[in-house]
Design an enzyme around this catalytic site. Structure first.
Site, short mmCIF file in Angstrom:
data_model
loop_
_atom_site.label_atom_id
_atom_site.label_comp_id
_atom_site.label_asym_id
_atom_site.label_seq_id
_atom_site.Cartn_x
_atom_site.Cartn_y
_atom_site.Cartn_z
N MET A 4 1.85 7.44 -7.91
CA MET A 4 1.98 6.27 -7.16
C MET A 4 1.63 4.92 -7.37
O MET A 4 0.60 4.85 -8.09
CB MET A 4 1.51 6.81 -5.69
N SER A 5 2.71 4.12 -7.35
CA SER A 5 2.32 2.80 -7.90
C SER A 5 3.16 1.81 -6.94
O SER A 5 4.00 2.26 -6.39
CB SER A 5 2.73 2.38 -9.24
N LEU A 53 0.98 -1.36 -0.08
CA LEU A 53 -0.09 0.01 -0.09
C LEU A 53 0.87 1.29 0.05
O LEU A 53 2.20 1.28 0.61
CB LEU A 53 -0.81 0.13 1.18
N HIS A 54 0.33 2.30 -0.72
CA HIS A 54 0.94 3.61 -0.50
C HIS A 54 -0.31 4.54 -0.56
O HIS A 54 -1.42 4.25 -0.49
CB HIS A 54 1.70 3.79 -1.88
N HIS A 100 -3.41 4.29 -2.33
CA HIS A 100 -4.29 3.25 -1.89
C HIS A 100 -5.13 4.15 -0.53
O HIS A 100 -6.10 3.86 -0.40
CB HIS A 100 -3.78 2.21 -1.26
N GLY A 134 -9.00 3.68 -8.10
CA GLY A 134 -7.93 4.66 -8.53
C GLY A 134 -8.33 5.16 -9.96
O GLY A 134 -8.26 4.08 -10.84
#
Ligand code: PAF
Length: 282
Positions: free
Chosen positions: A184-185, A33-34, A37, A147
């Protein structure tokens, strides 16, 4: 935060919530998670009484030779982040719980799965549609949050919900970016510092094409060429595709009338990264 690993345990908790009249916003993830998320979780909190998150690295959406086995997994860290954000329930099943036997039912949407990422990841979206349909049937959320970075995925899930009459409201949350624009990924974790710097070319290329569209360029082919030209300036990055397509049909747009989706995928080291910008033209 309650962590459950079985469908039976999840359903027992779901029954309790129905009895108390509480609603669920569901955020399906593959973990690692980042902040992207966590933005989905935050949105979920605004939309329902409880946020439930799943962490399941879904084998059916990885093609042979892709990163299924090395996909980053750290449930302890993820669990901590989710608990801090007030998530009520984490569903973390193992593969046998979701796929107890070889499946015979398949889901597909050829006009929407064939292009963009679908052209480069055989079977990927069929796997996504299958697991999301299963998860929706397991969780039966009032709201599900996804997302915008995975534009094609979000569009397909919208069609899944509409065409198969899932009683769930979909919410799509804007892409969360690093300060330098990189979306972000979870796969950004594969990048070494030099590759991480080079990867910013993806957003720069899309932003350059978006600026051209906003200042009068109406040719889809020219916008695709503009994306490719910027990416070509970064030798550490290989372009997989650049697309300027209709945001609803994902078909190429020779002449842009109103809206265009600019989307691209690149390979940087061992990471395949995607991004997109939706442009309204006047
Ligand atoms: O976007 C993802 O992380 C996955 O494709 C999803 C929606 C959780 C399905 O496995």
């Amino acid at each position: 935060m309650l962590t459950v690993r079985t469908i039976a345990a999840l359903r027992a908790r779901r029954q309790e919530l129905w009895r108390s009249g509480h609603t669920v916003a569901f955020v399906p993830t593959m973990g690692a998670l980042h902040e992207g998320h966590l933005a989905l979780v935050e949105r979920g909190r605004e939309l329902a009484d409880e946020v439930w998150v799943s962490i399941f690295v879904n084998p059916t959406q990885f093609a042979a030779g892709e990163d299924f086995t090395r996909y980053p997994r750290d449930e302890e860290r993820d669990g901590r982040l989710l608990a801090e954000r007030g998530v009520a329930l984490l569903f973390a099943p193992d593969v046998k719980e979701i796929y107890p036997r070889p499946g015979v039912i398949t889901l597909d949407a050829p006009p929407l799965t064939g292009g963009l990422c679908g052209a480069h990841r055989g079977g990927h979206f069929q796997g996504v549609l299958l697991v999301v349909a299963k998860l929706f049937n397991i969780v039966q959320p009032e709201v599900a949050v996804f997302g915008a970075k995975d534009y094609q995925q979000a569009l397909l899930i919208r069609r899944l919900v509409d065409d198969l009459c899932f009683p769930v409201r979909l919410e799509i949350v804007p892409t969360v970016r690093e300060a330098d624009g990189l979306a972000m990924s979870s796969r950004n974790a594969y990048l070494d510092p030099q590759q991480r710097l080079a990867a910013t070319v993806l957003h720069r290329a899309l932003a350059a094409a978006a600026a051209q569209a906003q200042t009068g360029e109406r040719s889809g082919a020219a916008l695709e060429a503009a994306i490719a030209a910027v990416v070509a300036g970064e030798p550490a990055v290989t372009l997989q595709y650049a697309a300027a397509v209709d945001p609803e049909t994902l078909q190429p747009q020779p002449n842009i009338a109103r809206r265009v989706l600019l989307a691209a995928a690149v390979v940087v080291g061992s990471a395949r990264l995607i991004d997109n910008i939706l442009v309204e033209v006047q």
